[in-house]
Motif scaffolding. Sequence first.
Motif, PDB file in Angstrom:
ATOM      1  N   TRP A  41       0.823  -1.211   0.000  1.00  8.22           N
ATOM      2  CA  TRP A  41       0.000   0.000   0.000  1.00  8.22           C
ATOM      3  C   TRP A  41       0.857   1.263   0.000  1.00  8.22           C
ATOM      4  CZ3 TRP A  41      -4.606   0.452  -1.746  1.00  8.22           C
ATOM      5  CH2 TRP A  41      -5.439  -0.671  -1.757  1.00  8.22           C
ATOM      6  N   HIS A  72     -11.271   4.260  -8.820  1.00  4.50           N
ATOM      7  CA  HIS A  72     -10.835   3.942  -7.456  1.00  4.50           C
ATOM      8  C   HIS A  72     -12.015   3.963  -6.487  1.00  4.50           C
ATOM      9  CE1 HIS A  72      -6.278   4.899  -8.023  1.00  4.50           C
ATOM     10  NE2 HIS A  72      -6.704   3.913  -8.792  1.00  4.50           N
ATOM     11  N   PHE A  76     -13.204   0.864  -4.184  1.00  5.61           N
ATOM     12  CA  PHE A  76     -13.357   1.014  -2.737  1.00  5.61           C
ATOM     13  C   PHE A  76     -14.730   0.538  -2.268  1.00  5.61           C
ATOM     14  CE2 PHE A  76     -14.068   3.787   1.066  1.00  5.61           C
ATOM     15  CZ  PHE A  76     -13.139   3.169   1.883  1.00  5.61           C
ATOM     16  N   PHE A  79     -14.737  -3.099  -2.232  1.00  9.44           N
ATOM     17  CA  PHE A  79     -13.939  -3.556  -1.095  1.00  9.44           C
ATOM     18  C   PHE A  79     -14.745  -3.521   0.199  1.00  9.44           C
ATOM     19  CE2 PHE A  79     -10.896  -2.391   2.327  1.00  9.44           C
ATOM     20  CZ  PHE A  79     -10.144  -3.554   2.345  1.00  9.44           C
ATOM     21  N   GLU A 115      -8.653  -7.751  -0.494  1.00 10.97           N
ATOM     22  CA  GLU A 115      -7.680  -6.677  -0.318  1.00 10.97           C
ATOM     23  C   GLU A 115      -6.572  -6.722  -1.367  1.00 10.97           C
ATOM     24  OE1 GLU A 115      -3.884  -5.088   0.764  1.00 10.97           O
ATOM     25  OE2 GLU A 115      -4.314  -7.211   1.017  1.00 10.97           O
ATOM     26  N   PHE A 118      -7.852  -5.563  -4.645  1.00  9.60           N
ATOM     27  CA  PHE A 118      -8.079  -4.118  -4.538  1.00  9.60           C
ATOM     28  C   PHE A 118      -6.765  -3.377  -4.767  1.00  9.60           C
ATOM     29  CE2 PHE A 118      -8.947  -0.516  -1.335  1.00  9.60           C
ATOM     30  CZ  PHE A 118      -9.448   0.319  -2.315  1.00  9.60           C
ATOM     31  N   TRP A 119      -5.707  -3.790  -4.052  1.00 12.77           N
ATOM     32  CA  TRP A 119      -4.406  -3.160  -4.220  1.00 12.77           C
ATOM     33  C   TRP A 119      -3.901  -3.318  -5.653  1.00 12.77           C
ATOM     34  CZ3 TRP A 119       0.010  -5.870  -5.654  1.00 12.77           C
ATOM     35  CH2 TRP A 119       1.155  -5.087  -5.752  1.00 12.77           C
ATOM     36  N   VAL A 122      -5.786  -1.015  -8.019  1.00 12.39           N
ATOM     37  CA  VAL A 122      -5.400   0.382  -7.795  1.00 12.39           C
ATOM     38  C   VAL A 122      -4.034   0.654  -8.415  1.00 12.39           C
ATOM     39  CG1 VAL A 122      -4.661   2.009  -5.999  1.00 12.39           C
ATOM     40  CG2 VAL A 122      -6.818   0.804  -5.757  1.00 12.39           C
TER      41      VAL A 122
END
Length: 193
Positions: A41, A72, A76, A79, A115, A118-119, A122
């Motif tokens: 992150w 994004h 989110f 997420f 997660e 998601f990372w 992004v």
Amino acid sequence: MMQDEDFGSVKKNGFRQGIIRVSQIYQRYLDLWTPHTISRWIFALFLLVLFVLRIYLSQGWYIVTYALGIYHLNLFIAFLTPKIDPAMDFDDADGPELPTRSNEEFRPFIRRLPEFKFWYSVTKSTVVAMLCTLFDCFNIPVFWPILVMYFITLFCITMKRQIKHMIRYRYLPFTHGKPRYQNHEDTSRSTSN
């Protein structure tokens, strides 16, 4: 003639093997980086800071920035949302709920977007947006304050809806630490002392 066909197939096979090897190396580095959540992150935030710095210094590519922000925001929300949406489960009269007492069935919170994904999304989208800033065809002139106000409005409306959903179905998408369980021997020792 036969040698030309053999050479072409060897060339094609070598290219395919090269692509497979590169994808294996890429996957290996992703697998090595998987357990390092904080450093991943930090790297993603570093890329975002570089992107914002690029936008600020060049004074352009506001449409690319807006599209990245919307993407994004979408990530989110995915997420924060449970994989199995309690709003879609109509077994109870009042609607389903996550367990709130110790005698109820334990159902862990499983995210719609994990997660790591998601990372990864992004990071990839930030890199793609940075690449888009290298081309003038993506630098469309717009009045950027309108985009900023629209994004803030969209963010507030979306988060308000998501928070209402969390309150209605009583779930919290964040956990603090790992639960610790005591075995029977630890319990009997603590009561005998």
